[in-house]
Motif scaffolding. Structure first.
Motif, PDB file in Angstrom:
ATOM      1  N   SER A 292      31.407  -0.469 -65.920  1.00 24.82           N
ATOM      2  CA  SER A 292      29.754  -0.377 -65.353  1.00 24.82           C
ATOM      3  C   SER A 292      29.804   0.359 -64.165  1.00 24.82           C
ATOM      4  N   GLY A 293      28.267   0.683 -63.336  1.00 26.04           N
ATOM      5  CA  GLY A 293      27.627   1.993 -62.672  1.00 26.04           C
ATOM      6  C   GLY A 293      29.245   1.372 -61.423  1.00 26.04           C
ATOM      7  N   ILE A 294      29.205   0.406 -61.243  1.00 28.34           N
ATOM      8  CA  ILE A 294      29.561  -0.096 -59.564  1.00 28.34           C
ATOM      9  C   ILE A 294      31.293   0.570 -59.836  1.00 28.34           C
ATOM     10  N   ASP A 295      32.213   0.252 -60.985  1.00 29.74           N
ATOM     11  CA  ASP A 295      32.865   0.360 -61.509  1.00 29.74           C
ATOM     12  C   ASP A 295      33.085   1.840 -61.133  1.00 29.74           C
ATOM     13  N   ALA A 296      32.274   2.711 -62.180  1.00 27.95           N
ATOM     14  CA  ALA A 296      32.806   4.208 -62.085  1.00 27.95           C
ATOM     15  C   ALA A 296      32.006   5.059 -60.671  1.00 27.95           C
ATOM     16  N   ASN A 297      31.630   3.954 -59.812  1.00 31.45           N
ATOM     17  CA  ASN A 297      32.140   4.632 -58.765  1.00 31.45           C
ATOM     18  C   ASN A 297      32.438   4.662 -57.938  1.00 31.45           C
ATOM     19  N   LEU A 298      33.534   3.411 -57.577  1.00 27.19           N
ATOM     20  CA  LEU A 298      34.814   2.785 -57.629  1.00 27.19           C
ATOM     21  C   LEU A 298      35.988   3.990 -58.041  1.00 27.19           C
TER      22      LEU A 298
ATOM     23  N   VAL B 241      27.188  12.887 -57.063  1.00 25.17           N
ATOM     24  CA  VAL B 241      26.422  12.517 -57.524  1.00 25.17           C
ATOM     25  C   VAL B 241      25.985  11.330 -58.077  1.00 25.17           C
ATOM     26  N   ASP B 242      26.229  10.047 -57.947  1.00 24.97           N
ATOM     27  CA  ASP B 242      25.617   8.603 -59.055  1.00 24.97           C
ATOM     28  C   ASP B 242      24.692   9.208 -59.626  1.00 24.97           C
ATOM     29  N   MET B 243      24.484   9.089 -61.192  1.00 28.90           N
ATOM     30  CA  MET B 243      23.163   9.778 -61.296  1.00 28.90           C
ATOM     31  C   MET B 243      22.903   8.602 -63.048  1.00 28.90           C
ATOM     32  N   ALA B 244      23.121   7.283 -62.339  1.00 27.20           N
ATOM     33  CA  ALA B 244      23.167   5.814 -63.276  1.00 27.20           C
ATOM     34  C   ALA B 244      22.133   6.131 -63.698  1.00 27.20           C
ATOM     35  N   HIS B 245      21.181   5.900 -62.943  1.00 27.40           N
ATOM     36  CA  HIS B 245      19.408   6.381 -63.346  1.00 27.40           C
ATOM     37  C   HIS B 245      19.526   7.176 -64.256  1.00 27.40           C
ATOM     38  N   PHE B 246      19.473   8.295 -63.643  1.00 23.06           N
ATOM     39  CA  PHE B 246      18.396   9.889 -64.464  1.00 23.06           C
ATOM     40  C   PHE B 246      19.874  10.265 -65.746  1.00 23.06           C
TER      41      PHE B 246
ATOM     42  N   GLY C 286      18.310   4.996 -51.826  1.00 23.24           N
ATOM     43  CA  GLY C 286      19.558   4.489 -51.794  1.00 23.24           C
ATOM     44  C   GLY C 286      20.224   3.263 -52.797  1.00 23.24           C
ATOM     45  N   HIS C 287      21.239   3.195 -53.097  1.00 23.42           N
ATOM     46  CA  HIS C 287      21.914   2.014 -54.150  1.00 23.42           C
ATOM     47  C   HIS C 287      23.079   1.657 -52.939  1.00 23.42           C
ATOM     48  N   LEU C 288      23.307  -0.103 -53.397  1.00 27.42           N
ATOM     49  CA  LEU C 288      24.517  -0.743 -52.726  1.00 27.42           C
ATOM     50  C   LEU C 288      26.023  -0.080 -52.725  1.00 27.42           C
ATOM     51  N   THR C 289      26.634   0.827 -53.443  1.00 25.09           N
ATOM     52  CA  THR C 289      27.735   1.281 -53.798  1.00 25.09           C
ATOM     53  C   THR C 289      27.820   2.174 -52.571  1.00 25.09           C
ATOM     54  N   HIS C 290      27.126   2.452 -52.444  1.00 25.85           N
ATOM     55  CA  HIS C 290      26.256   3.967 -51.412  1.00 25.85           C
ATOM     56  C   HIS C 290      26.784   3.638 -50.124  1.00 25.85           C
ATOM     57  N   GLY C 291      28.060   2.606 -50.439  1.00 31.02           N
ATOM     58  CA  GLY C 291      28.500   2.430 -48.310  1.00 31.02           C
ATOM     59  C   GLY C 291      27.809   1.684 -48.490  1.00 31.02           C
TER      60      GLY C 291
ATOM     61  N   GLY D 100      21.768  10.854 -55.049  1.00 32.43           N
ATOM     62  CA  GLY D 100      21.170   9.888 -56.338  1.00 32.43           C
ATOM     63  C   GLY D 100      20.943   8.470 -55.983  1.00 32.43           C
ATOM     64  N   TYR D 101      20.037   8.190 -56.845  1.00 29.94           N
ATOM     65  CA  TYR D 101      19.416   6.856 -56.062  1.00 29.94           C
ATOM     66  C   TYR D 101      18.776   5.810 -57.540  1.00 29.94           C
ATOM     67  N   SER D 102      18.622   4.489 -56.825  1.00 32.33           N
ATOM     68  CA  SER D 102      17.422   3.912 -57.512  1.00 32.33           C
ATOM     69  C   SER D 102      16.705   3.895 -57.521  1.00 32.33           C
ATOM     70  N   ALA D 103      15.626   3.853 -56.890  1.00 29.47           N
ATOM     71  CA  ALA D 103      14.411   4.330 -56.088  1.00 29.47           C
ATOM     72  C   ALA D 103      13.966   5.211 -55.886  1.00 29.47           C
TER      73      ALA D 103
ATOM     74  N   THR E  95      28.253   7.731 -63.730  1.00 29.38           N
ATOM     75  CA  THR E  95      26.816   7.439 -64.506  1.00 29.38           C
ATOM     76  C   THR E  95      27.013   5.890 -64.619  1.00 29.38           C
ATOM     77  N   THR E  96      26.112   5.542 -64.824  1.00 30.35           N
ATOM     78  CA  THR E  96      26.182   4.333 -65.895  1.00 30.35           C
ATOM     79  C   THR E  96      25.650   4.889 -67.581  1.00 30.35           C
ATOM     80  N   THR E  97      25.819   4.123 -68.660  1.00 29.69           N
ATOM     81  CA  THR E  97      25.351   4.167 -69.999  1.00 29.69           C
ATOM     82  C   THR E  97      24.494   3.488 -70.523  1.00 29.69           C
ATOM     83  N   HIS E  98      23.158   2.315 -69.554  1.00 29.30           N
ATOM     84  CA  HIS E  98      22.822   1.422 -70.245  1.00 29.30           C
ATOM     85  C   HIS E  98      21.076   1.617 -69.612  1.00 29.30           C
ATOM     86  N   LYS E  99      21.244   2.925 -68.997  1.00 33.07           N
ATOM     87  CA  LYS E  99      19.725   2.807 -68.486  1.00 33.07           C
ATOM     88  C   LYS E  99      19.440   4.236 -69.188  1.00 33.07           C
ATOM     89  N   SER E 100      18.879   4.843 -68.181  1.00 33.27           N
ATOM     90  CA  SER E 100      18.011   5.561 -69.661  1.00 33.27           C
ATOM     91  C   SER E 100      18.841   7.025 -70.133  1.00 33.27           C
TER      92      SER E 100
HETATM   93  N1  PLP Z   1      24.473   2.784 -59.074  1.00 31.84           N
HETATM   94  C1  PLP Z   1      23.031   3.190 -59.712  1.00 31.84           C
HETATM   95  C2  PLP Z   1      22.247   4.476 -58.715  1.00 31.84           C
HETATM   96  C3  PLP Z   1      22.745   1.858 -59.635  1.00 31.84           C
HETATM   97  O1  PLP Z   1      21.057   2.386 -59.457  1.00 31.84           O
HETATM   98  C4  PLP Z   1      23.474   1.515 -60.397  1.00 31.84           C
HETATM   99  C5  PLP Z   1      22.847   0.337 -61.082  1.00 31.84           C
HETATM  100  O2  PLP Z   1      21.849  -0.651 -60.717  1.00 31.84           O
HETATM  101  C6  PLP Z   1      24.599   1.271 -59.829  1.00 31.84           C
HETATM  102  C7  PLP Z   1      24.807   2.184 -59.443  1.00 31.84           C
HETATM  103  C8  PLP Z   1      25.290  -0.025 -60.647  1.00 31.84           C
HETATM  104  O3  PLP Z   1      25.457  -0.189 -62.232  1.00 31.84           O
HETATM  105  P1  PLP Z   1      26.116  -1.470 -62.672  1.00 31.84           P
HETATM  106  O4  PLP Z   1      25.552  -2.426 -62.227  1.00 31.84           O
HETATM  107  O5  PLP Z   1      26.403  -1.630 -63.952  1.00 31.84           O
HETATM  108  O6  PLP Z   1      27.132  -1.980 -61.981  1.00 31.84           O
END
Ligand code: PLP
Length: 482
Positions: A116-122, A250-255, A175-180, A224-227, A279-284
């Motif tokens: 998942s994205g959180i695992d990629a960031n970890l 860079v967390d490009m999960a969204h874009f 920003g995203h929760l996984t950014h600290g 990187g960002y979610s919103a 990145t995540t693989t399931h968003k854009s």
């Molecule tokens: N990083 C960003 C920028 C995200 O927006 C998200 C998910 O919303 C994640 C990481 C976490 O992804 P996942 O839900 O696959 O763990």
């Protein structure tokens, strides 16, 4: 359907229908409630205007790839270096997925195991800590491996690993929760400091980021960002990181889909600028749920140790689906798709602005539109619920300096990747803006509650009927019949 690129699955609808009918019969014979929920989910997704910025519709090829016996194999380790026997087919799967990821994004190294994205960031955080904190400490102690350290040296190293700094975008700026942030493990691992956006324009202020970096001196600068509805200049972020000796992650999960589809190029493309990109693989990107990490060569070895550092056994069936999705993203049709995601977001933003709505940053240049619903006298929670009642699926989101806090919020986040997959174009997104404004202008808060609301009689029915027309003209998985 107005799309010039066929929706994924159109060409294999008959085969997919046969496969799913058979699969659902098998599932039904064991646990009918799961077969029913699976059928119902397809019906619900077909019948709603899905505007959640982080969701999409993966192709039948991607979905079918996940339902196989590849799931049954344990394969801890990496390609050619496993802790289990018999991993030759998983090796093929993982190397094909990594090859597609490297070539699609132009990265020297790709790691496709994160679940998942959180695992990629970890994985990324610990790879950076291993390279920049652990490796020098081992060298200083004349040790090759952490197990070679004395108890005292190991305690010192553990303390050092837990005492590093990270600078990332604040949550209310996007920003995203996984950014600290404290509720997430990243906030417990790092001493965190945030940069926000300019209070007037809502835009990222690079001078303020540089000033924060000079003062805080982070080991890791996260971008990187979610919103955040705008692009980021990653060359500038790299200059800031270099000036203070930080690693740019860079967390490009969204874009990621916009990077893959070459909408984001040059300074908008993080991959050549960042030391490590996740990145995540399931968003854009429109693949299976999962994550991946791209790295410059200097971080490749450390990222490659994601298992056992923070991951257990990989999910071979999902890595296989990542390979299929990445192969799809390398096709010319994906570039058309990505271009349309961005054009459609502009059309949605313009549609809101023409109808008098207020947008964070005044518009968009990615796939996100962030609507400030205080202009309708509502909280994000009320707006989200009223929209859902009318068949419009979104999520509430904080806006900068949000007066309603992180639970009720004052914003609604919209994203265009999913409906663009269905074939929606600029005309359809303008109509979506009209329907959303119709719902919100006909919603009243109830009493002093930040959650309760009243939708004027007839609104939900009117909007649902109009949405049904748009959805029928742009079917999800056309031809797929259960
Ligand atoms: N990083 C960003 C920028 C995200 O927006 C998200 C998910 O919303 C994640 C990481 C976490 O992804 P996942 O839900 O696959 O763990």
């Amino acid at each position: 359907m107005t799309s010039s690129a066929p929706a994924p699955g159109t060409e294999c609808a008959d085969t997919a229908s046969t496969a799913y009918r058979a699969a659902l019969q098998v599932i039904e014979s064991v646990e009918p409630r799961i077969a029913a929920a699976t059928r119902k989910e397809l019906a619900d997704q077909r019948d709603s205007l899905k505007l959640i910025a982080s969701e999409n519709y993966a192709s039948p090829a991607v979905l079918l790839t996940m339902g196989s016996w590849l799931s049954d194999k344990y394969a801890e380790g990496t390609v050619g270096h496993r802790f289990y026997a018999g991993c030759q087919n998983v090796d093929t799967v993982e190397s094909v997925a990594a090859e597609h990821a490297r070539e699609l994004f132009g990265a020297p190294y790709a790691y496709v195991q994160p679940h998942s994205g959180i695992d990629a960031n970890l994985v990324a955080y610990w790879a950076i800590l291993a390279s920049r904190v652990e490796a020098p400490s081992l060298a200083e102690a004349g040790a090759r491996h952490v197990n070679d350290l004395s108890e005292k040296d190991w305690e010192e190293l553990r303390h050092k690993l837990g005492n590093q700094r990270l600078l990332g975008m604040s949550l209310d700026a996007g920003g995203h929760l996984t950014h600290g942030f404290r509720p997430n493990i990243s906030g417990k691992m790092f001493s965190q400091h945030s940069y926000g956006t300019d209070p007037d324009s809502g835009l990222l202020d690079y001078d303020a980021v540089a000033a924060a970096a000079r003062e805080f001196k982070p080991l890791i600068l996260v971008a990187g960002y979610s919103a955040y509805p705008r692009r980021i200049n990653f060359a500038t972020m790299r200059e800031i990181a270099d000036e203070v000796g930080a690693t740019l992650m860079v967390d490009m999960a969204h874009f990621a889909g916009l990077v893959a589809g070459k909408v984001f190029t040059g300074n908008d493309d993080p991959v050549p600028h960042a030391h490590v990109t996740t990145t995540t693989t399931h968003k854009s990107l429109r693949g299976p749920r999962g994550g991946l990490v791209l790295a410059q060569q200097e971080y490749a070895d450390a990222v490659d140790k994601g298992c056992p550092m923070v991951l257990g056994g990989p999910l071979p069936h999902v890595m296989a689906a990542k390979a299929v999705a990445l192969a799809e993203a390398r096709q010319p049709a994906f570039r058309v798709y990505a271009q349309r995601i961005a054009e459609n977001a502009k059309a949605l933003a313009d549609g809101f602005l023409r109808r008098g709505a207020r947008l964070v940053t005044g518009g968009t240049d990615n796939h996100i539109v962030l609507l400030d619903v205080t202009s309708f006298g509502l909280t994000g929670r009320q707006a989200e619920s009223a929209l859902l009642e009318a068949g419009v699926v979104t999520n509430r989101n904080s806006i900068p300096a949000d007066p309603n806090g992180a639970w009720y919020t004052s914003g609604i986040r919209f994203g265009t990747p999913a409906l663009t997959t269905r074939g929606f174009g600029v005309a359809e997104f303008d109509r979506v803006a009209e329907l959303v404004v119709d719902v919100l202008t006909n919603t009243q808060p109830e009493g002093s509650s930040k959650a309760r609301y009243r939708l004027a009689d007839g609104t939900a029915e009117r909007v649902r009927a109009a949405a049904a027309e748009l959805l029928a003209a742009n079917p999800l998985y056309p031809g797929l019949a259960l």
